[in-house]
Design an enzyme around this catalytic site. Structure first.
Site, short mmCIF file in Angstrom:
data_model
loop_
_atom_site.label_atom_id
_atom_site.label_comp_id
_atom_site.label_asym_id
_atom_site.label_seq_id
_atom_site.Cartn_x
_atom_site.Cartn_y
_atom_site.Cartn_z
N TYR A 5 2.27 5.64 15.42
CA TYR A 5 1.00 4.97 15.10
C TYR A 5 -0.19 5.89 15.39
O TYR A 5 -1.07 6.08 14.54
CB TYR A 5 0.91 3.69 15.94
CG TYR A 5 -0.31 2.84 15.68
CD1 TYR A 5 -0.36 1.98 14.59
CD2 TYR A 5 -1.41 2.87 16.55
CE1 TYR A 5 -1.48 1.18 14.37
CE2 TYR A 5 -2.52 2.07 16.33
CZ TYR A 5 -2.55 1.23 15.24
OH TYR A 5 -3.66 0.43 15.02
N ALA A 6 -0.21 6.47 16.60
CA ALA A 6 -1.35 7.31 16.99
C ALA A 6 -1.43 8.56 16.10
O ALA A 6 -2.52 8.97 15.68
CB ALA A 6 -1.24 7.71 18.46
N LYS A 15 -2.73 7.46 12.69
CA LYS A 15 -4.16 7.11 12.75
C LYS A 15 -5.02 8.37 12.87
O LYS A 15 -6.13 8.43 12.33
CB LYS A 15 -4.43 6.15 13.91
CG LYS A 15 -3.91 4.72 13.67
CD LYS A 15 -4.60 4.05 12.49
CE LYS A 15 -4.26 2.58 12.37
NZ LYS A 15 -4.81 1.98 11.14
N VAL A 26 0.81 -1.23 0.00
CA VAL A 26 0.00 0.00 0.00
C VAL A 26 0.84 1.27 0.00
O VAL A 26 0.31 2.36 -0.22
CB VAL A 26 -1.00 0.05 1.19
CG1 VAL A 26 -2.07 -1.01 1.06
CG2 VAL A 26 -0.30 0.01 2.53
N SER A 67 -8.22 4.20 14.25
CA SER A 67 -8.03 3.52 15.55
C SER A 67 -8.53 4.43 16.66
O SER A 67 -8.54 5.66 16.52
CB SER A 67 -6.55 3.23 15.77
OG SER A 67 -6.29 2.84 17.09
#
Ligand SMILES: NC(=O)c1ccc[n+]([C@@H]2O[C@H](COP(=O)([O-])OP(=O)(O)OC[C@H]3O[C@@H](n4cnc5c(N)ncnc54)[C@H](O)[C@@H]3O)[C@@H](O)[C@H]2O)c1
Length: 258
Positions: free
Chosen positions: A155-156, A159, A63, A142
């Site tokens: 990650y946060a 997201k 992706v 998320s």
């Protein structure tokens, strides 16, 4: 949910070889859609082609690579004539505290999670714009888009970006009859969270999740399908939390484990 929504429809799912993407794939097939499932894990896709039958077509896709998105969408149009639904699910995480996280690990996570969804939406929506009936896109964000996680800054942040990208997509694409919504799962029982099965961390999550359990992937897939169904015809640019009420009780303090 009426099956009419899903019959004779062509759906595209990234991250289809495992977890939430696989659960979405299975439910789309059960409801009568044709599914093109993309993933890095080509071996698993080949097994799934045998297991899931002729309505499922696996395509190897990274992706983070724009040319591969272009190629997969053009092959979908060539083989199926249209793209009705797209589910951008693929994801993974390299974690570390901000002071320790390497730029490579930050870039890996942001590239996969945020850039991967941007590239997906770009090429899915280009095709949907050519169709009178438009289409519907669901991005998997998320709970961490709203709640930080110790060692999870990349990650946060990525997201949270996916959530805003979803809203921006809804804003820009509504005129073309294309809807874009986000699902924000809490803790889901998939290989991605195997690290958290370190008992101490898992228990600390359980103390905070009012429903006292992780979701099964199917419990995230069903709301994702709802968002492309007729029942959700006026839901656009939304963020649907699927978290067993975790957002209302807050994240545990994980710093004691590091
Ligand atoms: N499991 C959870 O608790 C949870 C919670 C919130 C959000 N999510 C999100 O849900 C999504 C699905 O996660 P999951 O829990 O099903 O994980 P999973 O590990 O079971 O599945 C992720 C899939 O993505 C694929 N993938 C990874 N990198 C890729 C790439 N570059 N190109 C194409 N495919 C790639 C993997 O091969 C794998 O099949 C992710 O975006 C994840 O961040 C998961």
């Amino acid at each position: 949910m009426s099956q009419i929504t899903f019959q004779r429809k062509t759906a595209f799912v990234t991250g289809a070889a495992s977890g939430i993407g696989l659960a979405i794939t299975r439910q789309l097939l059960e409801n009568g859609s044709t599914v093109v499932g993309a993933d890095l894990n080509e071996d698993r896709l080949k097994e799934l082609e045998v297991e899931l039958g002729s309505s499922f077509n696996g395509k190897k896709l990274d992706v983070t690579k724009e040319a591969e998105h272009e190629e997969v969408i053009s092959s979908i149009v060539k083989e199926h004539g249209k793209l009705d639904f797209a589910f951008n699910v693929a994801g993974a995480n390299k974690s570390g505290t901000i002071t320790d996280l390497s730029l490579d690990d930050w870039n890996f996570t942001v590239d996969l999670i945020l850039n991967g969804v941007f590239l997906g939406m770009k090429h899915q929506a280009r095709q949907m714009k050519k169709q009178e009936h438009g289409g519907s896109i669901v991005n998997v964000s998320s709970l961490n888009a709203h709640v930080p996680m110790y060692t999870g800054s990349a990650y946060a942040s990525a997201k949270a970006g996916v959530e805003m990208l979803t809203k921006n997509g809804a804003l820009e694409l509504a005129r073309d009859n294309i809807k874009v919504n986000a699902i924000l799962p809490g803790l889901v029982n998939t290989p991605l969270v195997d690290d958290f099965k370190s008992e101490e961390i898992f228990e600390s999550f359980m103390e905070r999740i009012p429903m006292k359990r992780a979701a099964e992937p199917e419990e995230v897939a069903k709301p994702a399908l709802f968002l492309v169904s007729e029942g959700a015809s006026y839901i656009n640019g939304a963020s649907l939390l699927v978290d067993g009420a975790w957002a209302v009780s807050g994240y545990p303090d994980l710093s004691k484990f590091f």
